[in-house]
Design a protein around this motif. Structure first.
Motif, PDB file in Angstrom:
ATOM      1  N   UNK A 112       0.840  -1.207   0.000  1.00  0.00           N
ATOM      2  CA  UNK A 112       0.000   0.000   0.000  1.00  0.00           C
ATOM      3  C   UNK A 112       0.874   1.255   0.000  1.00  0.00           C
ATOM      4  N   UNK A 113       1.940   1.209   0.793  1.00  0.00           N
ATOM      5  CA  UNK A 113       2.860   2.369   0.825  1.00  0.00           C
ATOM      6  C   UNK A 113       3.484   2.563  -0.558  1.00  0.00           C
ATOM      7  N   UNK A 114       3.794   1.450  -1.213  1.00  0.00           N
ATOM      8  CA  UNK A 114       4.388   1.488  -2.555  1.00  0.00           C
ATOM      9  C   UNK A 114       3.418   2.143  -3.545  1.00  0.00           C
ATOM     10  N   UNK A 115       2.143   1.757  -3.436  1.00  0.00           N
ATOM     11  CA  UNK A 115       1.126   2.333  -4.338  1.00  0.00           C
ATOM     12  C   UNK A 115       1.005   3.835  -4.073  1.00  0.00           C
ATOM     13  N   UNK A 116       0.910   4.163  -2.772  1.00  0.00           N
ATOM     14  CA  UNK A 116       0.684   5.573  -2.403  1.00  0.00           C
ATOM     15  C   UNK A 116       1.873   6.444  -2.805  1.00  0.00           C
ATOM     16  N   UNK A 117       3.087   5.879  -2.714  1.00  0.00           N
ATOM     17  CA  UNK A 117       4.288   6.694  -2.978  1.00  0.00           C
ATOM     18  C   UNK A 117       4.778   6.573  -4.415  1.00  0.00           C
ATOM     19  N   UNK A 118       4.060   5.812  -5.247  1.00  0.00           N
ATOM     20  CA  UNK A 118       4.617   5.533  -6.577  1.00  0.00           C
ATOM     21  C   UNK A 118       4.727   6.823  -7.404  1.00  0.00           C
ATOM     22  N   UNK A 150      -0.636   4.473 -10.518  1.00  0.00           N
ATOM     23  CA  UNK A 150      -0.847   3.160 -11.130  1.00  0.00           C
ATOM     24  C   UNK A 150      -2.274   3.053 -11.659  1.00  0.00           C
ATOM     25  N   UNK A 151      -2.397   2.587 -12.892  1.00  0.00           N
ATOM     26  CA  UNK A 151      -3.737   2.349 -13.450  1.00  0.00           C
ATOM     27  C   UNK A 151      -4.142   0.887 -13.266  1.00  0.00           C
ATOM     28  N   UNK A 152      -3.128  -0.011 -13.171  1.00  0.00           N
ATOM     29  CA  UNK A 152      -3.382  -1.447 -13.084  1.00  0.00           C
ATOM     30  C   UNK A 152      -2.443  -2.078 -12.054  1.00  0.00           C
ATOM     31  N   UNK A 153      -2.873  -3.203 -11.527  1.00  0.00           N
ATOM     32  CA  UNK A 153      -1.978  -4.002 -10.679  1.00  0.00           C
ATOM     33  C   UNK A 153      -2.132  -5.461 -11.111  1.00  0.00           C
ATOM     34  N   UNK A 204      -9.420  -1.672  -5.187  1.00  0.00           N
ATOM     35  CA  UNK A 204     -10.689  -0.927  -5.124  1.00  0.00           C
ATOM     36  C   UNK A 204     -10.447   0.441  -4.471  1.00  0.00           C
ATOM     37  N   UNK A 205      -9.702   0.416  -3.350  1.00  0.00           N
ATOM     38  CA  UNK A 205      -9.451   1.654  -2.607  1.00  0.00           C
ATOM     39  C   UNK A 205      -8.719   2.697  -3.472  1.00  0.00           C
ATOM     40  N   UNK A 206      -7.750   2.228  -4.257  1.00  0.00           N
ATOM     41  CA  UNK A 206      -6.936   3.171  -5.045  1.00  0.00           C
ATOM     42  C   UNK A 206      -7.403   3.290  -6.506  1.00  0.00           C
ATOM     43  N   UNK A 207      -8.588   2.738  -6.781  1.00  0.00           N
ATOM     44  CA  UNK A 207      -9.164   2.796  -8.143  1.00  0.00           C
ATOM     45  C   UNK A 207      -8.189   2.302  -9.210  1.00  0.00           C
ATOM     46  N   UNK A 262     -16.186 -10.842  -9.234  1.00  0.00           N
ATOM     47  CA  UNK A 262     -16.940  -9.660  -8.785  1.00  0.00           C
ATOM     48  C   UNK A 262     -16.603  -9.351  -7.329  1.00  0.00           C
ATOM     49  N   UNK A 263     -16.547 -10.387  -6.482  1.00  0.00           N
ATOM     50  CA  UNK A 263     -16.295 -10.169  -5.049  1.00  0.00           C
ATOM     51  C   UNK A 263     -14.861  -9.720  -4.793  1.00  0.00           C
ATOM     52  N   UNK A 264     -13.955 -10.152  -5.654  1.00  0.00           N
ATOM     53  CA  UNK A 264     -12.526  -9.883  -5.415  1.00  0.00           C
ATOM     54  C   UNK A 264     -12.033  -8.666  -6.206  1.00  0.00           C
ATOM     55  N   UNK A 265     -12.974  -7.965  -6.850  1.00  0.00           N
ATOM     56  CA  UNK A 265     -12.656  -6.761  -7.636  1.00  0.00           C
ATOM     57  C   UNK A 265     -11.631  -7.053  -8.734  1.00  0.00           C
ATOM     58  N   UNK A 266     -11.745  -8.223  -9.348  1.00  0.00           N
ATOM     59  CA  UNK A 266     -10.797  -8.578 -10.420  1.00  0.00           C
ATOM     60  C   UNK A 266     -11.357  -8.092 -11.762  1.00  0.00           C
ATOM     61  N   UNK A 267     -10.548  -7.322 -12.477  1.00  0.00           N
ATOM     62  CA  UNK A 267     -10.981  -6.809 -13.779  1.00  0.00           C
ATOM     63  C   UNK A 267     -10.662  -7.800 -14.900  1.00  0.00           C
ATOM     64  N   UNK A 268      -9.499  -8.437 -14.826  1.00  0.00           N
ATOM     65  CA  UNK A 268      -9.080  -9.384 -15.867  1.00  0.00           C
ATOM     66  C   UNK A 268      -8.473 -10.607 -15.190  1.00  0.00           C
ATOM     67  N   UNK A 269      -8.809 -11.764 -15.712  1.00  0.00           N
ATOM     68  CA  UNK A 269      -8.270 -13.001 -15.133  1.00  0.00           C
ATOM     69  C   UNK A 269      -7.809 -13.925 -16.263  1.00  0.00           C
TER      70      UNK A 269
END
Ligand SMILES: Cc1ncc(COP(=O)(O)O)c(C=O)c1O
Length: 373
Positions: A125-131, A135-138, A161-164, A183-190
């Protein structure tokens, strides 16, 4: 009909298949542009979707190609020119995703994590926040087949979800055994493939995504011709065909494998796998061998075992010893630790694992290995 010689593949896919799946490939020749074949593909796509999502809203886009084709398609088609993907690298398949995006010149940030311990979510999370770039994707590998480590996609999905952030999951070695609801795990592509826990033949892979999301990819500039996710999705909606020649007979085997999966049930399949895995880890412990990943974070599908500390040991010899007896084992894939791998995916049972353990005891005895317990 005589049974086909049964080889027990303890390698992490392609997995041992049933005779009915093997035989489903023997069908009259058919042109894959015929309606009849289109119906087969449409049914397969819908049923593959059903495994992880609602086919009303989602769809499985099919490709001729191994699992890497689906992972590559998902990465190269979804991250737009001004996007950046964070890739969680905690094994060979996470590293491969980095190599794929490097090949396409896609902007990415690599988050490296231990190959045996869970991802440090606070650090991520710190990595995402400080990047330096938003980031558009993970992207993450659900089950790192390198070690058997199961990544916590529930928590990662929450972070996305939190960081869109659009969440991409390589589920090549978990799909059809470990229950997943996108849907429950907020997965866009699998991404998934035909030859692991589905217990089909190798050669087909798929990306499951929401139809609306795929429609929105229309304007993305394609980076790949063959692996263009939107182009294959759109073509299939219009024609019920693959854009390029499909592995026709492999699709018939996949149809049969899916039918057999639905008869067994995903939870029951995972229960069967877990029973084989428990037999394996209890058995190797009795022989004085250790495995890498803590059972709490283990997929219970692929096990990385530390090689015996014994001068007579040689992986190649051990492999050949087993191979002669109809069992295939697999080398490790870690740079710093000497391991070999045993998978328990496919049409195998705990009785097969017991037979494997008896042979392992025989092999260890033959090389003068002394138990360390
Ligand atoms: C997690 C994972 N991702 C990707 C792949 C690549 O699949 P393939 O070898 O079918 O291209 C594998 C193969 O074992 C895998 O386990």
């Amino acid at each position: 009909m005589n049974p086909v010689k049964r080889n027990i593949l303890l390698s992490p896919g392609p997995a041992t298949t049933t005779d009915s799946v093997k035989r489903a490939q023997v069908v009259p020749d058919i042109c894959p542009r015929e309606e009849e074949f289109g119906s087969l593909l449409a049914g397969i796509s819908e049923d593959l979707t059903r495994i992880v999502a609602d086919p009303q809203t989602h769809t499985a886009v099919l490709f001729a190609g191994s699992g890497t084709a689906a992972v590559e398609s998902m990465l190269c088609s979804s991250v737009s020119a001004d996007g950046t993907v964070i890739i969680v690298n905690n094994g060979a398949y996470g590293r491969r995703m980095c190599e794929i995006v490097q090949t396409y010149g896609i902007s990415y940030l690599e988050f490296t994590s231990s190959s045996t311990d869970p991802i440090d979510l606070e650090a991520l999370e710190a990595f995402i926040a400080a990047s330096p770039r938003k980031a558009s994707h993970l992207a993450v590998v659900h089950h790192e087949t390198t070690t058997g480590l199961l990544n916590d996609i529930g928590s990662l999905g929450e972070l996305c979800r939190k960081y869109e952030i659009e969440f991409m999951v390589d589920a090549i070695s978990s799909f059809a055994a470990i229950p997943i609801r996108m849907e429950d795990l907020h997965i866009a592509y699998l991404a998934a493939s035909s030859n692991k826990n589905i217990q089909g033949m190798a050669g087909i892979s798929m990306v499951v995504a929401e139809k609306k999301r795929l429609d929105n990819m229309r304007c993305n500039k394609p980076r790949s011709y063959y692996l263009n996710l939107y182009a294959q999705y759109d073509y299939f909606v219009r024609t019920r065909q693959l854009r390029f020649t499909p592995p026709v007979q492999t699709f018939y085997a996949l149809r049969q494998a899916i039918d057999e999966l639905f008869v067994e049930g995903i939870e029951a399949r995972y229960k069967r796998y877990t029973k084989s895995w428990t037999t394996l880890i209890e058995g190797i412990a009795k022989l004085g061998l250790k495995h890498l990943v803590n059972p709490r974070h283990h997929s219970k599908i692929v096990t990385s075992i530390i090689e015996p500390d014994c001068s007579g040991y040689d992986f190649r010899n051990m492999h050949d010893f087993f191979y002669d007896k109809g069992f295939t084992i697999y080398p490790g894939k870690l740079e710093r630790l000497n391991t070999f791998r045993v998978a328990n995916m496919g049409d195998i049972t705990s009785e097969d694992m017991e037979a494997f353990l008896r042979l392992l005891a025989e092999y260890l005895d033959s090389i003068g290995y002394i138990k360390s317990v």
